[in-house]
Motif scaffolding. Structure first.
Motif, PDB file in Angstrom:
ATOM      1  N   UNK A 230       0.896  -1.103  -0.089  1.00 12.61           N
ATOM      2  CA  UNK A 230       0.013   0.009  -0.021  1.00 12.61           C
ATOM      3  C   UNK A 230       0.749   1.285   0.034  1.00 12.61           C
ATOM      4  N   UNK A 231       1.949   1.228   0.698  1.00 12.61           N
ATOM      5  CA  UNK A 231       2.888   2.374   0.684  1.00 12.61           C
ATOM      6  C   UNK A 231       4.331   1.777   1.012  1.00 12.61           C
ATOM      7  N   UNK A 232       5.393   2.346   0.276  1.00 16.68           N
ATOM      8  CA  UNK A 232       6.741   1.839   0.344  1.00 16.68           C
ATOM      9  C   UNK A 232       7.376   2.126   1.633  1.00 16.68           C
ATOM     10  N   UNK A 233       6.742   2.053   2.818  1.00 11.45           N
ATOM     11  CA  UNK A 233       7.511   2.352   4.088  1.00 11.45           C
ATOM     12  C   UNK A 233       6.689   1.603   5.119  1.00 11.45           C
ATOM     13  N   UNK A 234       7.419   1.527   6.201  1.00  8.12           N
ATOM     14  CA  UNK A 234       7.072   0.323   7.328  1.00  8.12           C
ATOM     15  C   UNK A 234       5.678   0.740   7.858  1.00  8.12           C
ATOM     16  N   UNK A 235       5.476   1.566   8.745  1.00 10.43           N
ATOM     17  CA  UNK A 235       4.273   1.750   9.365  1.00 10.43           C
ATOM     18  C   UNK A 235       3.037   1.853   8.657  1.00 10.43           C
ATOM     19  N   UNK A 236       3.286   2.689   7.537  1.00 12.32           N
ATOM     20  CA  UNK A 236       2.147   3.024   6.629  1.00 12.32           C
ATOM     21  C   UNK A 236       1.700   1.817   5.957  1.00 12.32           C
ATOM     22  N   UNK A 237       2.429   0.832   5.554  1.00 13.84           N
ATOM     23  CA  UNK A 237       2.147  -0.359   5.034  1.00 13.84           C
ATOM     24  C   UNK A 237       1.567  -1.067   5.794  1.00 13.84           C
ATOM     25  N   UNK A 238       2.038  -1.381   6.996  1.00 10.42           N
ATOM     26  CA  UNK A 238       1.299  -2.034   8.033  1.00 10.42           C
ATOM     27  C   UNK A 238       0.026  -1.882   8.594  1.00 10.42           C
TER      28      UNK A 238
ATOM     29  N   UNK B 117      14.077   1.545  -8.838  1.00 16.72           N
ATOM     30  CA  UNK B 117      14.202   2.001  -7.588  1.00 16.72           C
ATOM     31  C   UNK B 117      13.754   0.922  -6.500  1.00 16.72           C
ATOM     32  N   UNK B 118      13.423   1.263  -5.339  1.00 20.00           N
ATOM     33  CA  UNK B 118      13.094   0.537  -4.197  1.00 20.00           C
ATOM     34  C   UNK B 118      12.545   1.301  -3.066  1.00 20.00           C
ATOM     35  N   UNK B 119      12.702   0.735  -1.869  1.00 21.53           N
ATOM     36  CA  UNK B 119      11.755   1.300  -0.708  1.00 21.53           C
ATOM     37  C   UNK B 119      11.973   2.787  -0.510  1.00 21.53           C
ATOM     38  N   UNK B 120      10.912   3.119  -0.289  1.00 17.83           N
ATOM     39  CA  UNK B 120      10.638   4.696  -0.110  1.00 17.83           C
ATOM     40  C   UNK B 120      10.631   5.316  -1.362  1.00 17.83           C
ATOM     41  N   UNK B 121       9.861   4.671  -2.333  1.00 17.15           N
ATOM     42  CA  UNK B 121       9.736   5.365  -3.636  1.00 17.15           C
ATOM     43  C   UNK B 121       8.383   4.833  -4.325  1.00 17.15           C
ATOM     44  N   UNK B 122       7.787   5.497  -4.941  1.00 18.34           N
ATOM     45  CA  UNK B 122       6.582   4.968  -5.761  1.00 18.34           C
ATOM     46  C   UNK B 122       7.022   4.477  -7.001  1.00 18.34           C
ATOM     47  N   UNK B 123       8.031   4.338  -7.417  1.00 21.45           N
ATOM     48  CA  UNK B 123       8.260   3.524  -8.621  1.00 21.45           C
ATOM     49  C   UNK B 123       7.970   2.083  -8.197  1.00 21.45           C
ATOM     50  N   UNK B 124       7.932   1.071  -9.257  1.00 22.40           N
ATOM     51  CA  UNK B 124       7.419  -0.216  -8.877  1.00 22.40           C
ATOM     52  C   UNK B 124       8.419  -1.171  -8.077  1.00 22.40           C
ATOM     53  N   UNK B 125       9.822  -0.583  -7.886  1.00 24.01           N
ATOM     54  CA  UNK B 125      10.617  -1.560  -7.130  1.00 24.01           C
ATOM     55  C   UNK B 125      10.398  -0.957  -5.782  1.00 24.01           C
ATOM     56  N   UNK B 126       9.697   0.144  -5.302  1.00 27.18           N
ATOM     57  CA  UNK B 126       9.397   0.276  -4.049  1.00 27.18           C
ATOM     58  C   UNK B 126       8.016  -0.182  -3.464  1.00 27.18           C
ATOM     59  N   UNK B 127       6.963  -0.594  -4.542  1.00 24.06           N
ATOM     60  CA  UNK B 127       5.928  -1.151  -4.025  1.00 24.06           C
ATOM     61  C   UNK B 127       5.443  -2.599  -4.509  1.00 24.06           C
ATOM     62  N   UNK B 128       6.053  -2.798  -5.672  1.00 26.53           N
ATOM     63  CA  UNK B 128       5.470  -4.317  -6.028  1.00 26.53           C
ATOM     64  C   UNK B 128       6.403  -5.332  -5.444  1.00 26.53           C
ATOM     65  N   UNK B 129       5.832  -6.306  -4.844  1.00 25.43           N
ATOM     66  CA  UNK B 129       6.276  -7.369  -3.863  1.00 25.43           C
ATOM     67  C   UNK B 129       6.011  -8.676  -4.368  1.00 25.43           C
ATOM     68  N   UNK B 130       6.527  -9.685  -3.749  1.00 26.01           N
ATOM     69  CA  UNK B 130       6.009 -10.994  -3.972  1.00 26.01           C
ATOM     70  C   UNK B 130       4.591 -11.308  -3.108  1.00 26.01           C
ATOM     71  N   UNK B 131       3.931 -12.079  -3.754  1.00 26.97           N
ATOM     72  CA  UNK B 131       2.642 -12.657  -2.953  1.00 26.97           C
ATOM     73  C   UNK B 131       2.299 -13.796  -3.291  1.00 26.97           C
TER      74      UNK B 131
END
Length: 479
Positions: free
Chosen positions: A69-77, A298-312
């Motif tokens: 939902x968002x690329x950072x800890x508390x917000x995502x949880x 990119x990765x964590x902390x960004x709204x590019x796919x590397x920040x928010x697309x994750x395995x499920x």
């Protein structure tokens, strides 16, 4: 004698004709911290294997277009637990040990929802939705809790394991507490203490399953790692061909294997829904102590796919088809309403943002329950919107790992936070790494996505355009 036989027959007929007690599935939610899209061998990881997680994928469904939902800890949880975009409920970023806010008691968590049906509920791992007593899990639907109240790097210890000194940033943090229920059980003071966490959470999870095997249960297993600092037990140290990070991923895979084995040994294998995913993408500037975004930008902390697309990965034997790959757009916020549908619970009276994806879990992968997605970051900045495979990124300043040399062995490289990100339209079907802006070719798509963005701003607000949303709620504050 004839009367006795007649009574026994009548009793058998009565019992067979009476409605059977509802058989509710057990729910297990395994949530990783900073694990990237490319960190499992079934998603392309190399030089190590994750056979237990791969087996889950072979026996269930592997999602390839699944967003945190968002690329950072508390917000995502917060989003995972409530089915809401985190800014809707007043949670943003990563809550600090000094934060005075947390999840509001007016919000309904998955655990509270499942209590309607008599579920036993347990969490073993990282919480990060507020560390004061009123915000801890037992006040939000869980029966028991063992774990860290926030991220494992929020402690007065340097990345090399030495105590922080007064002139160093980490000196300001309190000692990292291990919480049991509502109280501090012990203190985590060294990397050696952190190396025990994965095993501890796993043992607690296994024990919880065994104790609740005769009743429906909800097990939430949010591992503290691979968020840095990473540490691994002696039984996995040096076991991979890739170093400490891969050793840790092998230990995580062992943990999943222990859960799967316990389910099978206790006759629960066919009535348990297991969901395995991550809170956001990898923290790339930590180099060899960070994971892989699997080729996404990119990765964590960004709204590019590397920040928010994750395995499920979702496995529910007898319900999920085996070995299926689902490419439909979906998100962690969709887990809440899907569980509600499966278990027949009442939904909260307030608005949530998730959609029911049970049809996908059952293998109807031609359906597309989720049509759009909002990429919010920082306090309340709408940085991008999605419609199917189209993604419109809005001009904003943000983090970037590109053209920055990463750190090594637990120390961070640079990841500047004020890089100007230009507005761009991406076709993720043809350009999943978000390299080619196609605004000029598809102005009609830009117009459609702009309309979706306006709906988001009206509803949730947007700091980039100085808009206040009409349907946001506040986080909880320390009483």
């Amino acid at each position: 004698m004839k009367k006795l036989i007649f009574c026994l027959l009548a009793l058998v007929i009565l019992q067979s004709s009476s409605p059977k007690k509802e058989q509710l599935p057990n729910i297990i939610l395994i949530f990783m911290d900073d694990m990237g899209y490319g960190d499992l061998s079934c998603y392309g990881a190399v030089n190590y294997r994750t056979p237990n997680i791969d087996r889950m994928a072979a026996e269930g469904i592997r999602f390839t277009n699944f967003l945190a939902a968002q690329a950072v800890c508390s917000a995502s949880r917060a989003a995972l637990m409530t089915g809401c975009y985190p800014n809707r409920i007043g949670i943003s970023g990563a809550l600090m040990p000094f934060s005075k806010n947390g999840i509001n008691s007016s919000e309904t968590t998955i655990a509270e929802m499942l209590k309607q049906k008599g579920y036993a509920t347990g969490i073993f791992g990282k919480w990060h939705l507020g560390y004061q007593k009123q915000f801890l899990p037992l006040q939000h639907g869980f029966d028991e809790y063992v774990g860290l109240p926030y991220s494992n790097d929020m402690w007065p210890v340097n990345f090399d394991g030495t105590p922080a000194q007064p002139n160093q940033n980490k000196y300001i943090y309190p000692v990292l507490p291990l919480i049991q229920n509502n109280d501090k059980k012990e203190e985590i003071k060294t990397l050696g203490d952190q190396a025990k966490l994965t095993t501890l959470y796993t043992e607690k999870a296994v024990d919880f399953i065994k104790r609740n095997k005769k009743n429906p249960f909800f097990l939430y297993l949010p591992h503290s790692m691979p968020h840095v600092p990473i540490a691994v037990s002696d039984k996995f140290k040096g076991k991979s061909k890739q170093g400490l990070y891969a050793d840790l991923m092998m230990e995580i895979d062992w943990s999943v294997g222990e859960v799967l084995k316990t389910l099978k040994e206790n006759g629960l294998d066919k009535n348990t829904l297991i969901i395995f995913t991550s809170d956001n993408g990898p923290w790339l500037n930590f180099g060899n102590h960070a994971g892989s975004s699997g080729g996404f930008r990119e990765g964590k902390g960004t709204s590019y796919e590397g920040g928010q697309r994750v395995p499920c990965i979702v496995r529910w034997k007898g319900t999920t088809p085996e070995g299926l790959v689902c490419n439909q757009l979906s998100s962690t916020i969709d887990i809440f309403p899907t569980i509600a549908r499966i278990c027949g619970t009442e939904m909260p009276n307030h608005k949530i943002d998730g959609v029911d994806i049970l049809s996908l879990i059952k293998g109807n992968i031609e359906e597309s329950p989720r049509k759009t997605f909002y990429y919010y970051y920082r306090k309340n900045a709408l940085e991008a919107v999605r419609m199917g495979n189209w993604k419109l990124v809005f001009a904003h300043k943000g983090r970037s790992y590109m053209n920055q040399l990463p750190g090594n062995d637990g120390f961070a490289g640079k990841a500047p936070e004020d890089i100007l990100i230009p507005m761009a339209l991406y076709d993720l079907r043809r350009d999943p790494s978000e390299q080619y802006d196609v605004q000029s070719i598809y102005p009609e798509i830009v117009a459609q996505l702009q309309k979706i963005a306006e709906e988001a701003r009206e509803d949730l607000g947007d700091d980039l355009t100085e808009r206040n949303g009409k349907n946001v709620r506040a986080s909880g504050l320390v009483e």
